[in-house]
Scaffold this motif. Structure first.
Motif, PDB file in Angstrom:
ATOM      1  N   ASN A 141       0.844  -1.189   0.000  1.00 57.55           N
ATOM      2  CA  ASN A 141       0.000   0.000   0.000  1.00 57.55           C
ATOM      3  C   ASN A 141       0.882   1.242   0.000  1.00 57.55           C
ATOM      4  O   ASN A 141       2.119   1.163   0.077  1.00 57.55           O
ATOM      5  N   ASP A 185      -2.202  -0.272   8.425  1.00 46.69           N
ATOM      6  CA  ASP A 185      -3.086   0.725   7.834  1.00 46.69           C
ATOM      7  C   ASP A 185      -2.340   1.639   6.876  1.00 46.69           C
ATOM      8  O   ASP A 185      -1.202   2.052   7.136  1.00 46.69           O
ATOM      9  N   GLN A 221     -13.834  -1.527  -1.128  1.00 49.71           N
ATOM     10  CA  GLN A 221     -13.359  -1.294   0.227  1.00 49.71           C
ATOM     11  C   GLN A 221     -13.447  -2.552   1.091  1.00 49.71           C
ATOM     12  O   GLN A 221     -12.775  -2.654   2.115  1.00 49.71           O
ATOM     13  N   THR A 276     -10.434  -4.362   2.442  1.00 46.04           N
ATOM     14  CA  THR A 276      -9.781  -3.918   3.677  1.00 46.04           C
ATOM     15  C   THR A 276     -10.482  -4.460   4.917  1.00 46.04           C
ATOM     16  O   THR A 276     -10.004  -4.244   6.032  1.00 46.04           O
ATOM     17  N   LYS A 277     -11.596  -5.160   4.738  1.00 46.99           N
ATOM     18  CA  LYS A 277     -12.356  -5.710   5.861  1.00 46.99           C
ATOM     19  C   LYS A 277     -12.140  -7.215   6.024  1.00 46.99           C
ATOM     20  O   LYS A 277     -12.778  -7.844   6.863  1.00 46.99           O
ATOM     21  N   GLY A 336      -4.995  -7.871   0.783  1.00 46.72           N
ATOM     22  CA  GLY A 336      -3.805  -7.418   0.074  1.00 46.72           C
ATOM     23  C   GLY A 336      -2.782  -8.520  -0.104  1.00 46.72           C
ATOM     24  O   GLY A 336      -2.117  -8.608  -1.137  1.00 46.72           O
TER      25      GLY A 336
END
Length: 259
Positions: free
Chosen positions: A115, A132, A177, A180-181, A186
């Protein structure tokens, strides 16, 4: 390439985060690759002699793991096996960052995927809260800077994914999104990229774009599937969609911008 990948069923060695091994293995099996979660350096060369690519994901790195990872990188380079490095949370600790930079500077890494905060940390002093990402960072600027610094293919994921190779850049705005949950959203992408670049030490921009697009378009379809807006169902749907997605689907739905 997706059709050829499924035909060839390449062996992908995954040194990866303990939290995501099952999810990663199932994702690669669904896609059409053959995953092996081998880590012991005393058998690594034998595995890599038959492998198409090596994924190094430092998500659960410990001091005791370093010898295995360094030997894996050494053997991969010896046998011309491409390496994908996922520098998970490298901005969260000096230990992680130093180890990633050692890998990058001492071994031939074909692709670095992370990221924006992770790639910014590798090229500067950006910090992170765990894994994050800082949403204020521009993925294209971070990718360009990382490419200019390391001279290897860079994939920076975010709301807009940036892929840089040979000084050229593609921007993709696919995905959801919900990635990301789910633990490993990733991490699995790094493994998918490794599957697409098997036997390609210097993969093309087009090949890297297809890899990212296949994964993110499958994620969009997973969200649109039954109960796909719920994280648990989404994770299962993503595995299903990696199995179902076809090259024609990617060609029809892909929106890419070169900058």
């Amino acid at each position: 390439m997706l059709t050829q990948l499924r035909k060839d069923n390449p062996l992908i060695i995954c040194i990866t985060n303990d939290v995501v091994k099952n999810f990663t293995a199932n994702g690669l099996l669904a896609l059409g690759a053959s995953p092996a979660m081998a880590t012991e350096h005393r058998e690594m060369e034998e595995f890599l002699m038959h492998a198409g690519a090596l994924l190094i994901n430092i998500g659960s790195i410990e001091e005791s793991h370093k010898e295995n990872i360094l030997k894996a990188a050494e053997y991969a380079n010896k046998h011309n096996v491409p390496i994908v490095l996922d520098p998970v949370a490298c901005g969260a600790s000096k230990f992680r960052k130093a180890f990633c930079l050692k890998l990058i500077h001492e071994y031939n890494i074909s692709v670095i995927r992370g990221n924006a905060s992770e790639l910014a940390a590798l090229t500067g002093e950006a910090s992170m809260k765990g894994t994050d990402a800082d949403a204020t960072l521009s993925t294209d600027i971070v990718a360009r800077n990382a490419y200019n610094t390391f001279k290897t293919a860079i994939i920076v994921t975010g709301e807009v994914d940036a892929i840089c190779q040979d000084g050229r850049m593609h921007l993709l705005k696919h995905g959801t999104q919900l990635l990301t949950k789910v633990t490993g959203g990733g991490c699995l992408l790094g493994a998918v990229v490794a599957s697409f670049i098997y036997n390609e030490i210097k993969p093309s921009l087009a090949l890297l774009t297809e890899a990212v697009a296949t994964y993110t378009i499958a994620a969009e379809r997973a969200e649109q599937s039954a109960n796909g807006t719920l994280p648990g169902h989404f994770a299962v749907n993503l595995i299903d969609q990696l199995y179902c997605v076809q090259e024609d689907d990617i060609a029809k739905e892909l929106h890419v911008k070169e900058v």
